[in-house]
Design an enzyme around this catalytic site. Structure first.
Site, short mmCIF file in Angstrom:
data_model
loop_
_atom_site.label_atom_id
_atom_site.label_comp_id
_atom_site.label_asym_id
_atom_site.label_seq_id
_atom_site.Cartn_x
_atom_site.Cartn_y
_atom_site.Cartn_z
N CYS A 251 0.80 -1.24 0.00
CA CYS A 251 0.00 0.00 0.00
C CYS A 251 0.83 1.28 0.00
O CYS A 251 0.76 2.07 -0.93
CB CYS A 251 -0.94 0.01 1.20
SG CYS A 251 -2.18 -1.29 1.15
N ARG A 319 5.89 -7.67 -1.11
CA ARG A 319 5.81 -6.51 -1.99
C ARG A 319 6.51 -5.29 -1.37
O ARG A 319 6.18 -4.86 -0.27
CB ARG A 319 4.35 -6.18 -2.31
CG ARG A 319 3.75 -7.16 -3.31
CD ARG A 319 2.28 -6.92 -3.54
NE ARG A 319 1.45 -7.31 -2.41
CZ ARG A 319 0.13 -7.24 -2.39
NH1 ARG A 319 -0.52 -6.79 -3.44
NH2 ARG A 319 -0.55 -7.63 -1.33
#
Length: 426
Positions: A251, A319
């Site tokens: 995010c 990620r």
């Protein structure tokens, strides 16, 4: 998957749709494609109760639905850093073909301001007779604590000014009213902005305390005490003031990047957010230099043990994990790297193929010239320091999460470097 399982747990009938046939087949076998504490049991219970199902065909589920949630990825677009909305728009187009009766189409994916307008245009163009309201309902779930965050949210933001849409969304979230969850209705564009603004602000807090940590280190202050001293001020708050190797995950990096691009499209400069992104990128690579300095400035031929690879504990998400630029930096400086992570090693192998993966922390530390703690997994908080020292080639620990006390490491005979606190020589 968390949202679908939690909605089903409220008593709603939920069908989760995905294009990936292997993923759906695995879910039918009871295999969960991500690591999230408690999710396997929640999914199993609701499948058993026949409230939760999985399919690759969205026609019937969409036709039967009162609400359809778009929850596809919006990764950074290659080349320019904008959010890639191709998956959102493709989903909207496909959903439009199958709509029957009044339906609320809800964008749960993190999307730039104005995306809801485009989703609505796509649906109306593909199916002019559809009786549809397009709403925004950004998610604020933390990986590793997602189920609790869903069931005990700080707030639920719903962007729609349509009364029928508000009623459907209110009914969906009504089970949470027992927990006094504040359901906040706004205009659609405002809801889209709230998500980006929240993530950018949290990223700013992390980056701020990291810069204060750098200054504290040089000036002889203790950043943990600084963070506590400012965090006890209610206007500031204690959360997201933990100095470390920089933020990662699915995010903050992509959303800060996307917010900067959105602002540029509107001819607005977000100087603070731009600085946050730049400082964070530089920081991750700088952590490799920190390890090098702990070993006298030369890593050629040295072995470095890395504990923790995922971007945070209680997830297998790699990620934008800080471990990736750290490890590649160590390799570039000539080090051999061994690593251990409680759940993230399979995912890490795709990102970091040139390192040795170990079965536990002590095997990882064996023969190492330095041990680096990158992710603050609970398993790393009470390591046997005597055993660790006995197995290492040199007793050097670089703790990028400040989970040990410098005085304890000094007493155990370690040379110990942390973030924003004075170093100690064992």
């Amino acid at each position: 998957l968390v949202s679908g399982a939690c909605f089903a747990d409220f008593g709603h009938d939920v069908t989760c749709v995905d294009k990936d046939e292997r993923k759906i087949a695995a879910l039918h076998r009871g295999e969960i494609p991500i690591y999230e504490p408690g999710l396997d049991e929640l999914v199993a219970n609701n499948v058993k109760a026949k409230r939760l199902d999985f399919t690759t065909d969205l026609k019937k589920p969409v036709a039967d639905a009162d609400a359809v949630f778009i929850a596809v990825g919006t990764p950074s677009r290659r080349g320019d850093g904008h959010a890639d909305l191709s998956y959102v728009y493709a989903a909207a187009k496909e959903i439009a073909q199958s709509l029957q009766g009044f339906t609320v189409v809800v964008t749960k994916s993190t999307v730039p301001v104005g995306t809801g307008d485009e989703v609505e245009r796509i649906i109306r163009e593909a199916n002019p007779s559809a009786d549809v309201v397009v709403a925004s309902n950004p998610e604020f779930l933390r990986e590793g604590a997602a189920i609790r965050d869903f069931k005990f949210p700080d707030r639920i933001v719903v962007g729609t000014s349509d009364e029928r849409g508000r009623k459907v969304m209110g009914d969906i979230y009504r089970p949470l009213s027992l927990n006094q969850a504040p359901l906040m209705f706004t205009e659609r564009r405002t809801a889209e902005m709230i998500k980006y603004a929240a993530n950018a602000f949290l990223a700013t807090k992390i980056t701020f305390i990291n810069e204060i940590a750098d200054l504290s280190e040089k000036a002889g202050a203790n950043v943990q005490e600084v963070a506590r001293g400012i965090g006890l001020d209610n206007r500031i708050g204690t959360k997201f003031l933990h100095a470390g190797p920089g933020f990662g995950g699915s995010c903050f990096p992509k959303d800060t990047k996307a917010l900067i691009k959105i602002a540029q499209d509107y001819d607005v400069n977000l100087r603070i957010v731009e600085s946050v992104l730049a400082v964070n990128e530089n920081r991750k690579r700088a952590m490799a230099r920190k390890v090098s300095q702990a070993l006298g400035g030369n890593l050629r031929g040295k072995t470095v043990a890395v504990l923790g690879l995922t971007f945070k504990p209680d997830t297998d998400d790699m990620r934008d994990a800080p471990s990736i630029p750290l490890v590649t930096g160590l390799i570039d400086m000539g080090a051999k790297v061994k690593a251990f992570d409680p759940v993230g090693m399979e995912q890490a192998k795709g990102e970091l193929p040139d390192i040795t993966y170990c079965e536990d922390a002590y095997v990882c530390a064996q023969g190492a010239d330095a041990l680096v703690i990158v992710t603050e997994w609970v398993q790393f908080r009470a390591l046997d320091l005597d055993r660790l020292k006995a197995t290492m080639a040199q007793p050097v620990v670089v703790d990028l999460r400040n989970i040990y006390r410098p005085e304890d490491m000094e007493a155990a005979g370690f040379t110990y470097e942390s973030v924003g606190r004075p170093a100690v020589q064992g």
